[in-house]
Write a protein that holds these residues in place. Structure first.
Motif, PDB file in Angstrom:
ATOM      1  N   GLY A 195       0.822  -1.197   0.000  1.00 18.47           N
ATOM      2  CA  GLY A 195       0.000   0.000   0.000  1.00 18.47           C
ATOM      3  C   GLY A 195       0.863   1.258   0.000  1.00 18.47           C
ATOM      4  N   ASP A 196       0.270   2.374   0.455  1.00 21.60           N
ATOM      5  CA  ASP A 196       1.028   3.628   0.484  1.00 21.60           C
ATOM      6  C   ASP A 196       0.750   4.423   1.758  1.00 21.60           C
ATOM      7  OD1 ASP A 196      -1.542   4.527   0.074  1.00 21.60           O
ATOM      8  OD2 ASP A 196      -1.124   5.533  -1.837  1.00 21.60           O
ATOM      9  N   TRP A 197       0.405   3.704   2.849  1.00 18.31           N
ATOM     10  CA  TRP A 197      -0.025   4.426   4.051  1.00 18.31           C
ATOM     11  C   TRP A 197       0.919   4.318   5.249  1.00 18.31           C
ATOM     12  CZ3 TRP A 197      -3.251   1.321   1.097  1.00 18.31           C
ATOM     13  CH2 TRP A 197      -3.298  -0.038   1.422  1.00 18.31           C
ATOM     14  N   PHE A 198       1.800   3.326   5.303  1.00 15.85           N
ATOM     15  CA  PHE A 198       2.735   3.202   6.424  1.00 15.85           C
ATOM     16  C   PHE A 198       4.149   3.630   6.011  1.00 15.85           C
ATOM     17  CE2 PHE A 198      -0.197  -0.505   7.558  1.00 15.85           C
ATOM     18  CZ  PHE A 198      -0.923   0.238   8.482  1.00 15.85           C
ATOM     19  N   TRP A 199       4.984   3.917   6.995  1.00 16.21           N
ATOM     20  CA  TRP A 199       6.345   4.389   6.672  1.00 16.21           C
ATOM     21  C   TRP A 199       7.220   3.317   6.029  1.00 16.21           C
ATOM     22  CZ3 TRP A 199      10.186   1.776   9.187  1.00 16.21           C
ATOM     23  CH2 TRP A 199       9.957   1.266  10.472  1.00 16.21           C
ATOM     24  N   TRP A 200       6.782   2.058   6.097  1.00 22.20           N
ATOM     25  CA  TRP A 200       7.552   0.973   5.464  1.00 22.20           C
ATOM     26  C   TRP A 200       6.950   0.537   4.118  1.00 22.20           C
ATOM     27  CZ3 TRP A 200       5.034   0.465  10.239  1.00 22.20           C
ATOM     28  CH2 TRP A 200       3.801  -0.202  10.204  1.00 22.20           C
ATOM     29  N   CYS A 201       5.950   1.263   3.619  1.00 19.72           N
ATOM     30  CA  CYS A 201       5.273   0.860   2.378  1.00 19.72           C
ATOM     31  C   CYS A 201       6.136   1.141   1.148  1.00 19.72           C
ATOM     32  CB  CYS A 201       3.937   1.564   2.254  1.00 19.72           C
ATOM     33  SG  CYS A 201       2.617   0.801   3.230  1.00 19.72           S
ATOM     34  N   LYS A 202       5.745   0.506   0.044  1.00 18.20           N
ATOM     35  CA  LYS A 202       6.581   0.500  -1.154  1.00 18.20           C
ATOM     36  C   LYS A 202       6.710   1.866  -1.815  1.00 18.20           C
ATOM     37  CE  LYS A 202       5.311  -1.391  -4.965  1.00 18.20           C
ATOM     38  NZ  LYS A 202       4.972  -2.450  -5.934  1.00 18.20           N
ATOM     39  N   ASN A 203       5.806   2.799  -1.530  1.00 21.93           N
ATOM     40  CA  ASN A 203       5.932   4.130  -2.127  1.00 21.93           C
ATOM     41  C   ASN A 203       7.100   4.912  -1.535  1.00 21.93           C
ATOM     42  OD1 ASN A 203       4.297   4.218   0.288  1.00 21.93           O
ATOM     43  ND2 ASN A 203       3.874   6.366  -0.169  1.00 21.93           N
ATOM     44  N   THR A 204       7.629   4.463  -0.385  1.00 20.13           N
ATOM     45  CA  THR A 204       8.760   5.161   0.232  1.00 20.13           C
ATOM     46  C   THR A 204       9.970   4.241   0.437  1.00 20.13           C
ATOM     47  OG1 THR A 204       8.017   4.670   2.481  1.00 20.13           O
ATOM     48  CG2 THR A 204       7.191   6.692   1.474  1.00 20.13           C
ATOM     49  N   THR A 205       9.868   2.989  -0.023  1.00 22.89           N
ATOM     50  CA  THR A 205      10.873   1.980   0.307  1.00 22.89           C
ATOM     51  C   THR A 205      11.201   1.132  -0.916  1.00 22.89           C
ATOM     52  OG1 THR A 205       9.860   1.842   2.504  1.00 22.89           O
ATOM     53  CG2 THR A 205      11.394   0.093   1.902  1.00 22.89           C
ATOM     54  N   THR A 206      12.465   0.899  -1.176  1.00 24.36           N
ATOM     55  CA  THR A 206      12.854   0.032  -2.286  1.00 24.36           C
ATOM     56  C   THR A 206      12.777  -1.432  -1.844  1.00 24.36           C
ATOM     57  OG1 THR A 206      15.202  -0.092  -1.694  1.00 24.36           O
ATOM     58  CG2 THR A 206      14.496   1.800  -3.044  1.00 24.36           C
ATOM     59  N   PRO A 207      12.651  -2.358  -2.793  1.00 25.26           N
ATOM     60  CA  PRO A 207      12.645  -3.782  -2.425  1.00 25.26           C
ATOM     61  C   PRO A 207      13.876  -4.168  -1.608  1.00 25.26           C
ATOM     62  CG  PRO A 207      11.928  -3.529  -4.694  1.00 25.26           C
ATOM     63  CD  PRO A 207      12.397  -2.180  -4.242  1.00 25.26           C
ATOM     64  N   GLN A 208      15.048  -3.663  -1.989  1.00 20.93           N
ATOM     65  CA  GLN A 208      16.277  -4.003  -1.282  1.00 20.93           C
ATOM     66  C   GLN A 208      16.233  -3.494   0.161  1.00 20.93           C
ATOM     67  OE1 GLN A 208      18.608  -6.040  -2.167  1.00 20.93           O
ATOM     68  NE2 GLN A 208      19.811  -5.731  -0.286  1.00 20.93           N
ATOM     69  N   GLN A 209      15.755  -2.266   0.361  1.00 24.76           N
ATOM     70  CA  GLN A 209      15.651  -1.719   1.720  1.00 24.76           C
ATOM     71  C   GLN A 209      14.677  -2.533   2.567  1.00 24.76           C
ATOM     72  OE1 GLN A 209      14.453   2.297   0.722  1.00 24.76           O
ATOM     73  NE2 GLN A 209      16.523   3.112   1.083  1.00 24.76           N
ATOM     74  N   PHE A 210      13.557  -2.915   1.962  1.00 30.78           N
ATOM     75  CA  PHE A 210      12.569  -3.698   2.707  1.00 30.78           C
ATOM     76  C   PHE A 210      13.155  -5.040   3.124  1.00 30.78           C
ATOM     77  CE2 PHE A 210       9.056  -6.669   3.176  1.00 30.78           C
ATOM     78  CZ  PHE A 210       8.151  -5.946   3.948  1.00 30.78           C
ATOM     79  N   ARG A 211      13.843  -5.696   2.201  1.00 30.44           N
ATOM     80  CA  ARG A 211      14.446  -6.991   2.526  1.00 30.44           C
ATOM     81  C   ARG A 211      15.485  -6.840   3.634  1.00 30.44           C
ATOM     82  NH1 ARG A 211      15.227  -7.270  -3.328  1.00 30.44           N
ATOM     83  NH2 ARG A 211      13.309  -8.101  -4.253  1.00 30.44           N
ATOM     84  N   GLU A 212      16.287  -5.787   3.551  1.00 37.16           N
ATOM     85  CA  GLU A 212      17.294  -5.543   4.591  1.00 37.16           C
ATOM     86  C   GLU A 212      16.629  -5.317   5.946  1.00 37.16           C
ATOM     87  OE1 GLU A 212      20.098  -2.482   3.647  1.00 37.16           O
ATOM     88  OE2 GLU A 212      20.483  -3.268   1.638  1.00 37.16           O
ATOM     89  N   LEU A 213      15.536  -4.548   5.961  1.00 35.75           N
ATOM     90  CA  LEU A 213      14.817  -4.284   7.204  1.00 35.75           C
ATOM     91  C   LEU A 213      14.249  -5.576   7.776  1.00 35.75           C
ATOM     92  CD1 LEU A 213      13.609  -2.326   9.274  1.00 35.75           C
ATOM     93  CD2 LEU A 213      11.636  -2.041   7.727  1.00 35.75           C
ATOM     94  N   TRP A 214      13.674  -6.389   6.911  1.00 34.81           N
ATOM     95  CA  TRP A 214      13.079  -7.663   7.346  1.00 34.81           C
ATOM     96  C   TRP A 214      14.141  -8.579   7.967  1.00 34.81           C
ATOM     97  CZ3 TRP A 214       7.930  -9.569   6.631  1.00 34.81           C
ATOM     98  CH2 TRP A 214       7.761 -10.921   6.967  1.00 34.81           C
ATOM     99  N   VAL A 215      15.224  -8.789   7.235  1.00 39.02           N
ATOM    100  CA  VAL A 215      16.281  -9.697   7.697  1.00 39.02           C
ATOM    101  C   VAL A 215      16.915  -9.165   8.982  1.00 39.02           C
ATOM    102  CG1 VAL A 215      18.538 -10.699   7.142  1.00 39.02           C
ATOM    103  CG2 VAL A 215      16.727 -10.627   5.400  1.00 39.02           C
ATOM    104  N   PHE A 216      17.150  -7.849   9.027  1.00 37.75           N
ATOM    105  CA  PHE A 216      17.709  -7.251  10.242  1.00 37.75           C
ATOM    106  C   PHE A 216      16.799  -7.520  11.442  1.00 37.75           C
ATOM    107  CE2 PHE A 216      17.555  -3.695  13.229  1.00 37.75           C
ATOM    108  CZ  PHE A 216      18.835  -3.787  13.769  1.00 37.75           C
ATOM    109  N   THR A 217      15.490  -7.346  11.256  1.00 38.57           N
ATOM    110  CA  THR A 217      14.524  -7.548  12.346  1.00 38.57           C
ATOM    111  C   THR A 217      14.527  -8.991  12.830  1.00 38.57           C
ATOM    112  OG1 THR A 217      13.122  -5.778  11.454  1.00 38.57           O
ATOM    113  CG2 THR A 217      12.101  -7.313  13.017  1.00 38.57           C
ATOM    114  N   VAL A 218      14.488  -9.936  11.896  1.00 35.85           N
ATOM    115  CA  VAL A 218      14.495 -11.357  12.262  1.00 35.85           C
ATOM    116  C   VAL A 218      15.767 -11.695  13.038  1.00 35.85           C
ATOM    117  CG1 VAL A 218      14.542 -13.716  11.386  1.00 35.85           C
ATOM    118  CG2 VAL A 218      13.033 -12.033  10.310  1.00 35.85           C
ATOM    119  N   LYS A 219      16.901 -11.274  12.513  1.00 33.57           N
ATOM    120  CA  LYS A 219      18.176 -11.569  13.178  1.00 33.57           C
ATOM    121  C   LYS A 219      18.253 -10.897  14.551  1.00 33.57           C
ATOM    122  CE  LYS A 219      21.277 -12.343   9.226  1.00 33.57           C
ATOM    123  NZ  LYS A 219      22.485 -11.813   8.538  1.00 33.57           N
TER     124      LYS A 219
END
Length: 383
Positions: A195-219
């Motif tokens: 969507g385009d409503w949260f600070w982590w949504c794709k309109n403000t985040t690249t796929p690479q940044q999202f993946r990095e955020l996800w992996v960082f959070t899990v780790k």
């Protein structure tokens, strides 16, 4: 005889190998290699359970309902059917600041007790987190570009965000059943990112940044000793028309346990047709992805506000899911009268006593392939 004696062990070895292969295929492991015994059991049992049907879930089901709040043992779904939902949704919004209540006013102390009750009776807890914007200091819906970049390693808000994750991890480590074991949780981080409503949504985040955020959070959670999370990748219906859309931000099989999406019906007529068309399309995409990647799948949020359609459960929701083998479908919360909206209105998504769709929901409940608390309790999902 000698030849026969040589053949028999070889045949038994072949059977053994075949059996091992089948067991491995039928027993996928969670992304967290140190997942607790109960978390592994739940994950593997959910693969088995989806062959029987899909579970029904409700957000904040035990906390409040239409015209009631904090009544022990109550649930609007239970008022209607005599049975609880199988899946219970919660949110961690405001845990980042160690506030006493979540963003919807549910006290975290009470949430902990309710999650314990759910686990003790064999139900399933799922959690989303409407985490505040660490860059602006505003809520999750404040979405200027650059927020995700700011929380990644080297970003201006990285240390602050680690502190927020610390607060969540601290709370997660307190969630235990009567058996003293950590409660397994279906955790849905950075939900509805298409969507385009949260600070982590794709309109403000690249796929690479999202993946990095996800992996960082899990780790990070794993590094804090949190090993009771089943990680749920969750799109919205927005900007998802193809499999490529659905998988564009996917962090990888080694970091994800379940795939899901959120979708809501916005009205009758064309809006109902839009809901049906989009839901059927994404369910089919998601089911295909889940089978190909050996993951679970679910409709993590859905609903039709105030459920004005008397046949919505069997006539629309069940039709939208069709014969796809999803793990669960969860409808949003039953807030009741809500004056936050302008103008104020009734805000609920599940049935309650006397509601226009009550009889249809009972029919939905009685279907063999819809699973509620009494159904999953028998399955002993944590063993």
């Amino acid at each position: 005889m000698k030849n026969l004696l040589l053949i028999i062990p070889a045949f038994l070895m072949l059977l053994s190998c075949k059996g091992t292969s089948q067991t491995t295929a039928l027993a996928p492991m969670p992304a967290d290699k140190k997942a607790t015994k109960e978390t592994v059991a739940l994950y593997q049992n959910l693969f088995r359970l989806k062959e029987k049907g899909y579970m029904f879930g409700h957000q904040d089901a035990l906390a409040y309902g239409v015209e009631w709040k904090y009544e022990e043992g109550r649930s609007d779904v239970k008022d209607v059917t005599g049975d609880y939902p199988a899946v219970y949704g919660w949110d961690f919004g405001r845990i980042e600041n160690k506030e006493s209540k979540d963003l919807d006013g549910v006290p975290f102390d009470k949430m902990r007790e309710w999650m314990k009750q759910v686990y003790d009776r064999g139900g399933i807890n799922t959690v989303s987190w409407h985490v505040n914007n660490p860059l602006s200091g505003k809520d999750a819906w404040d979405n200027p570009p650059g927020t995700v970049a700011s929380v990644l390693p080297g970003g201006s808000q990285h240390e602050k965000y680690k502190g927020w994750l610390d607060n969540a991890a601290e709370y997660l480590l307190t969630l235990k059943g009567s058996d003293g074991k950590p409660i397994p949780i279906l955790y849905r981080p950075y939900h509805e990112f298409t969507g385009d409503w949260f600070w982590w949504c794709k309109n403000t985040t690249t796929p690479q940044q999202f993946r990095e955020l996800w992996v960082f959070t899990v780790k990070y959670f794993q590094g804090k000793g949190v090993h009771n999370l089943i990680y749920v990748y969750n799109t919205s219906n927005e900007n998802v028309a193809t499999e490529a859309n659905f998988m564009e931000y996917y962090p990888g099989d080694e970091w994800v346990d379940m795939v899901s999406f959120d979708v809501y019906q916005g009205g009758e007529g064309e809006k109902r047709e839009k809901f049906l068309k989009e839901t059927k399309n994404i369910v089919a995409i998601m089911d295909k992805v889940a089978r190909e990647h050996n993951k679970l799948c679910a409709i993590a949020e859905t609903g039709y506000e105030a459920v004005p359609d008397a046949k919505w459960w069997t006539g629309t929701l069940a039709e939208a899911i069709g014969n796809h083998k999803i793990s669960y479908v969860l409808v949003w919360r039953n807030h009741g009268w809500n004056d936050w909206f302008k103008p104020a209105k009734m805000h609920y998504y599940g049935p309650y006593k006397g509601q226009v769709s009550e009889k249809d929901f009972i029919e939905f409940y009685n279907r063999k392939n819809t699973l509620f608390q009494s159904d999953v309790t028998k399955e002993k999902l944590y063993r």
